[in-house]
Design a protein around this motif. Structure first.
Motif, PDB file in Angstrom:
ATOM      1  N   LEU A  17       1.663  -0.323   7.820  1.00 42.93           N
ATOM      2  CA  LEU A  17       1.901  -0.851   9.160  1.00 42.93           C
ATOM      3  C   LEU A  17       0.851  -1.887   9.537  1.00 42.93           C
ATOM      4  N   GLN A  18      -0.413  -1.643   9.203  1.00 44.00           N
ATOM      5  CA  GLN A  18      -1.467  -2.614   9.478  1.00 44.00           C
ATOM      6  C   GLN A  18      -1.227  -3.912   8.712  1.00 44.00           C
ATOM      7  N   LEU A  19      -0.811  -3.791   7.460  1.00 45.90           N
ATOM      8  CA  LEU A  19      -0.584  -4.971   6.623  1.00 45.90           C
ATOM      9  C   LEU A  19       0.474  -5.877   7.226  1.00 45.90           C
ATOM     10  N   HIS A  20       1.595  -5.327   7.605  1.00 44.74           N
ATOM     11  CA  HIS A  20       2.698  -6.162   8.090  1.00 44.74           C
ATOM     12  C   HIS A  20       2.441  -6.669   9.503  1.00 44.74           C
ATOM     13  N   LEU A  74       5.742   8.091   4.748  1.00 41.74           N
ATOM     14  CA  LEU A  74       5.170   9.161   5.564  1.00 41.74           C
ATOM     15  C   LEU A  74       4.805  10.358   4.695  1.00 41.74           C
ATOM     16  N   PRO A  75       3.702  11.036   5.001  1.00 38.36           N
ATOM     17  CA  PRO A  75       3.380  12.272   4.273  1.00 38.36           C
ATOM     18  C   PRO A  75       4.288  13.408   4.715  1.00 38.36           C
ATOM     19  N   PRO A 124       0.837  -1.208   0.000  1.00 39.16           N
ATOM     20  CA  PRO A 124       0.000   0.000   0.000  1.00 39.16           C
ATOM     21  C   PRO A 124       0.866   1.249   0.000  1.00 39.16           C
ATOM     22  N   PRO A 125       0.353   2.358  -0.512  1.00 37.71           N
ATOM     23  CA  PRO A 125       1.157   3.581  -0.551  1.00 37.71           C
ATOM     24  C   PRO A 125       1.213   4.317   0.777  1.00 37.71           C
ATOM     25  N   GLY A 126       0.195   4.179   1.627  1.00 41.18           N
ATOM     26  CA  GLY A 126       0.119   4.941   2.867  1.00 41.18           C
ATOM     27  C   GLY A 126       0.884   4.290   4.003  1.00 41.18           C
ATOM     28  N   VAL A 175      -1.190   3.173  13.893  1.00 37.41           N
ATOM     29  CA  VAL A 175      -1.955   2.127  13.200  1.00 37.41           C
ATOM     30  C   VAL A 175      -3.281   2.695  12.692  1.00 37.41           C
ATOM     31  N   GLU A 176      -3.938   3.526  13.503  1.00 37.21           N
ATOM     32  CA  GLU A 176      -5.229   4.094  13.110  1.00 37.21           C
ATOM     33  C   GLU A 176      -5.077   5.238  12.110  1.00 37.21           C
ATOM     34  N   GLY A 177      -3.878   5.779  11.954  1.00 40.80           N
ATOM     35  CA  GLY A 177      -3.660   6.860  10.990  1.00 40.80           C
ATOM     36  C   GLY A 177      -3.991   8.237  11.515  1.00 40.80           C
TER      37      GLY A 177
END
Length: 365
Positions: free
Chosen positions: A165-168, A232-233, A158-160, A199-201
């Protein structure tokens, strides 16, 4: 509906609730243990141990082996199930009392009082310890694995930052609680809720300490160095948290761009060497960056809107009256004279309409 059928039906409802609300928060083992604990409460027709009207999480932790602090943090996800079990148990008790009230009212009242007392006294913990055939003893936290094995090897990157972080974390079957315990040392002040906000963004890492934790997560999950930081943005922002005591804020902001992330961990002599080089070569040197910064600092830019009445309210008819002594009373900013330009007609009309709308009187109908 028979008594056994009613119990099984309500247990299925609790199973669905645990699947939807507890599994996203707790590990698979902890969610299964809590689900089994709730099923046994339904079979015994009683609620969990409570103190002062609130669930006693220490007792629940002793019976289930789940960390008491984690139970207390996520009480909003667990208490609704406990409340439903208590309401169901009371309803079932009342139904049995109504059914047999004509035969032995005194005996029924005695039994109900006895059951209530057994659920509020210190013997509740010992009674709940025998909820099932398994041994409900305090379970020690699982040992920390330095490099856990992933559950699957292929994924769509994912780009975000939060999504990655959630994926891994899902790839390695870990919750933010387990990850925090694995990458944050006991002598560090980073709270586990900070990791939850990542994790929640709702928040992103900004400080040097946070970047250090990100590096540990990358090493733990065997990801390339800088994997999370690249997602990171606001990549143009410099990191915060550098130990630059004795330096003015204005100079500190310019220097922070050129410091390594591990600047605080370097020896004092090495840090002084880096600061001296940045000041000599970049801040006061003749590099392309310094030339651009010096030229940009001298540029002054301003837009004037001739159709806007500065410092007053726009008239209702939309016509702006210019005082007769306008040229005599107007004070020019000498620092902006060279860079002032008049706004284009279309932009000037839009700005005049906006100011007129914002400053007009409100009419109530």
């Amino acid at each position: 509906m028979t008594k056994l059928t009613a119990i099984k039906a309500f247990q299925r409802k609790i199973d669905v609730y645990c699947e939807m609300r507890l599994r996203p928060i707790f590990s698979t083992q902890d969610a299964d243990v809590l689900n089994a604990y709730m099923r046994r409460l339904i079979e015994r027709r009683c609620g969990p141990q409570r103190s002062g009207g609130l669930t006693d999480w220490e007792v629940v932790a002793q019976l289930t082996g789940v960390d008491a602090a984690m139970l207390a943090v996520h009480h909003r996800a667990i208490d609704p199930a406990f409340d439903a079990i208590i309401r169901w148990s009371k309803g079932d008790t009342v139904a049995k009392g109504v059914e047999a009230s004509s035969r032995k009212p005194a005996q029924i009242k005695k039994k109900v009082v006895k059951a209530d007392r057994s659920n509020t006294g210190p013997k509740a913990a010992a009674a709940d310890a025998n909820l099932s055939g398994r041994d409900w003893v305090t379970r020690k936290p699982a040992p920390i694995i330095e490099f856990p094995d992933p559950l699957f090897q292929e994924w769509v990157d994912p780009p975000g930052f939060a999504e990655a972080l959630q994926l891994h974390m899902r790839r390695h079957g870990e919750t933010y609680w387990v990850l925090h315990r694995s990458v944050v040392r006991a002598d560090e002040t980073m709270d586990r809720k900070t990791l939850l906000t990542w994790v929640e963004g709702t928040r992103i890492p900004r400080s040097t300490d946070s970047f250090e934790v990100l590096g540990r997560i990358e090493r733990r999950y065997r990801l390339p160095e800088g994997y999370f930081k690249a997602k990171l943005p606001h990549q143009s922002r410099s990191a915060s948290g550098f130990n630059l005591s004795g330096i003015e804020p204005a100079e500190r902001r310019r220097i922070a761009w050129h410091l390594p992330d591990d600047f605080n961990d370097l020896p004092f002599a090495k840090r002084e060497e880096i600061l001296e080089w940045v000041r000599r070569v970049i801040v006061s040197g003749s590099t392309d960056y310094r030339k651009f910064q010096a030229a940009a600092a001298k540029q002054r830019y301003a837009i004037r809107f001739p159709g806007v009445s500065y410092g007053g309210r726009a008239p209702r008819d939309g016509k702006i009256a210019v005082p007769a002594n306008y040229e005599d009373t107007w004070i020019e900013d000498p620092d902006l004279v060279s860079g002032v330009i008049d706004a284009p007609p279309a932009l000037a009309m839009e700005m005049a309409d906006l100011v007129r709308f914002k400053t007009s009187e409100l009419h109530y109908i």
